[in-house]
Write a protein that holds these residues in place. Structure first.
Motif, PDB file in Angstrom:
ATOM      1  N   ARG A 144      56.777   4.340 -30.810  1.00 25.30           N
ATOM      2  CA  ARG A 144      55.409   3.978 -31.216  1.00 25.30           C
ATOM      3  C   ARG A 144      54.746   3.127 -30.135  1.00 25.30           C
ATOM      4  NH1 ARG A 144      57.504   4.589 -35.976  1.00 25.30           N
ATOM      5  NH2 ARG A 144      58.436   2.567 -36.309  1.00 25.30           N
TER       6      ARG A 144
ATOM      7  N   ARG B 122      55.216   3.284 -26.963  1.00 20.12           N
ATOM      8  CA  ARG B 122      54.784   4.212 -25.913  1.00 20.12           C
ATOM      9  C   ARG B 122      53.451   4.858 -26.297  1.00 20.12           C
ATOM     10  NH1 ARG B 122      57.193   6.790 -21.787  1.00 20.12           N
ATOM     11  NH2 ARG B 122      56.108   8.624 -21.020  1.00 20.12           N
ATOM     12  N   GLY B 123      53.358   5.324 -27.528  1.00 21.75           N
ATOM     13  CA  GLY B 123      52.116   5.942 -27.994  1.00 21.75           C
ATOM     14  C   GLY B 123      50.940   4.982 -27.942  1.00 21.75           C
ATOM     15  N   HIS B 124      51.182   3.729 -28.309  1.00 18.76           N
ATOM     16  CA  HIS B 124      50.109   2.728 -28.266  1.00 18.76           C
ATOM     17  C   HIS B 124      49.652   2.470 -26.828  1.00 18.76           C
ATOM     18  CE1 HIS B 124      50.508   2.100 -32.487  1.00 18.76           C
ATOM     19  NE2 HIS B 124      51.601   1.358 -32.434  1.00 18.76           N
TER      20      HIS B 124
ATOM     21  N   GLU C  39      49.916   4.590 -24.264  1.00 18.26           N
ATOM     22  CA  GLU C  39      49.230   5.795 -23.785  1.00 18.26           C
ATOM     23  C   GLU C  39      47.825   5.915 -24.371  1.00 18.26           C
ATOM     24  OE1 GLU C  39      52.122   8.742 -24.875  1.00 18.26           O
ATOM     25  OE2 GLU C  39      53.079   8.664 -22.893  1.00 18.26           O
ATOM     26  N   ALA C  40      47.651   5.484 -25.621  1.00 21.34           N
ATOM     27  CA  ALA C  40      46.345   5.578 -26.280  1.00 21.34           C
ATOM     28  C   ALA C  40      45.484   4.334 -26.058  1.00 21.34           C
ATOM     29  CB  ALA C  40      46.535   5.817 -27.781  1.00 21.34           C
TER      30      ALA C  40
ATOM     31  N   LYS D 150      50.144  -2.198 -29.615  1.00 24.60           N
ATOM     32  CA  LYS D 150      51.249  -2.261 -28.656  1.00 24.60           C
ATOM     33  C   LYS D 150      51.917  -3.615 -28.734  1.00 24.60           C
ATOM     34  CE  LYS D 150      50.433  -4.087 -25.080  1.00 24.60           C
ATOM     35  NZ  LYS D 150      50.536  -5.389 -24.444  1.00 24.60           N
TER      36      LYS D 150
END
Length: 133
Positions: A45, A47-49, A51-52, A58
């Motif tokens: 999660r 990583r997703g935060h 990237e977004a 994050k």
């Protein structure tokens, strides 16, 4: 559910109930594996935060990760674990150091390094758990 916040809140609620159910029936070794699985999920999660560009989320995810690592570190048996426990403790400390750096640098490479290290440790715990059955 069109509101992504509500969908995320529902998922978090489901995960919490699922985690409580697993923890209630787990052996100490299985509990460590549950913690590692939750930690690796939260790192994904994070990583997703990154990237977004959801930096507040994050920060919350990294805080959860560091809390879990600190919990794993504090549960080590320093009196009877010998060199293995000392090595694990140093590795946990290093992971916290790297995650602190990731928080500022947003380095996905640093995050992947931690994921890899913790994945190897998780495999070791899984092996120990399998031998105890």
């Amino acid at each position: 559910m069109n509101n992504p916040y509500l969908a995320n809140e529902s998922y978090d609620s489901y995960r919490s109930v699922d985690l409580e159910a697993k923890a209630a029936t787990a052996s100490p070794y299985e509990l460590v594996l549950v913690l590692f699985d939750g930690l690796l999920d939260e790192l994904a999660r994070t990583r997703g935060h990154i990237e977004a560009k959801r930096y507040q989320e994050k920060g919350r995810s990294l805080e959860k990760c560091m809390n879990i690592i600190n919990g794993l570190n504090s549960a080590l048996d320093y009196d009877n674990g010998g060199e293995v426990v000392q090595g694990l403790s140093r590795l946990y400390d290093y992971c916290i150091y790297r995650l602190s750096d990731v928080s500022v640098s947003l380095s996905l490479e640093g995050l992947e390094e931690v994921v890899h290290l913790l994945g190897v440790i998780r495999e070791g715990w899984d092996g120990v758990n399998a031998q105890r059955r």
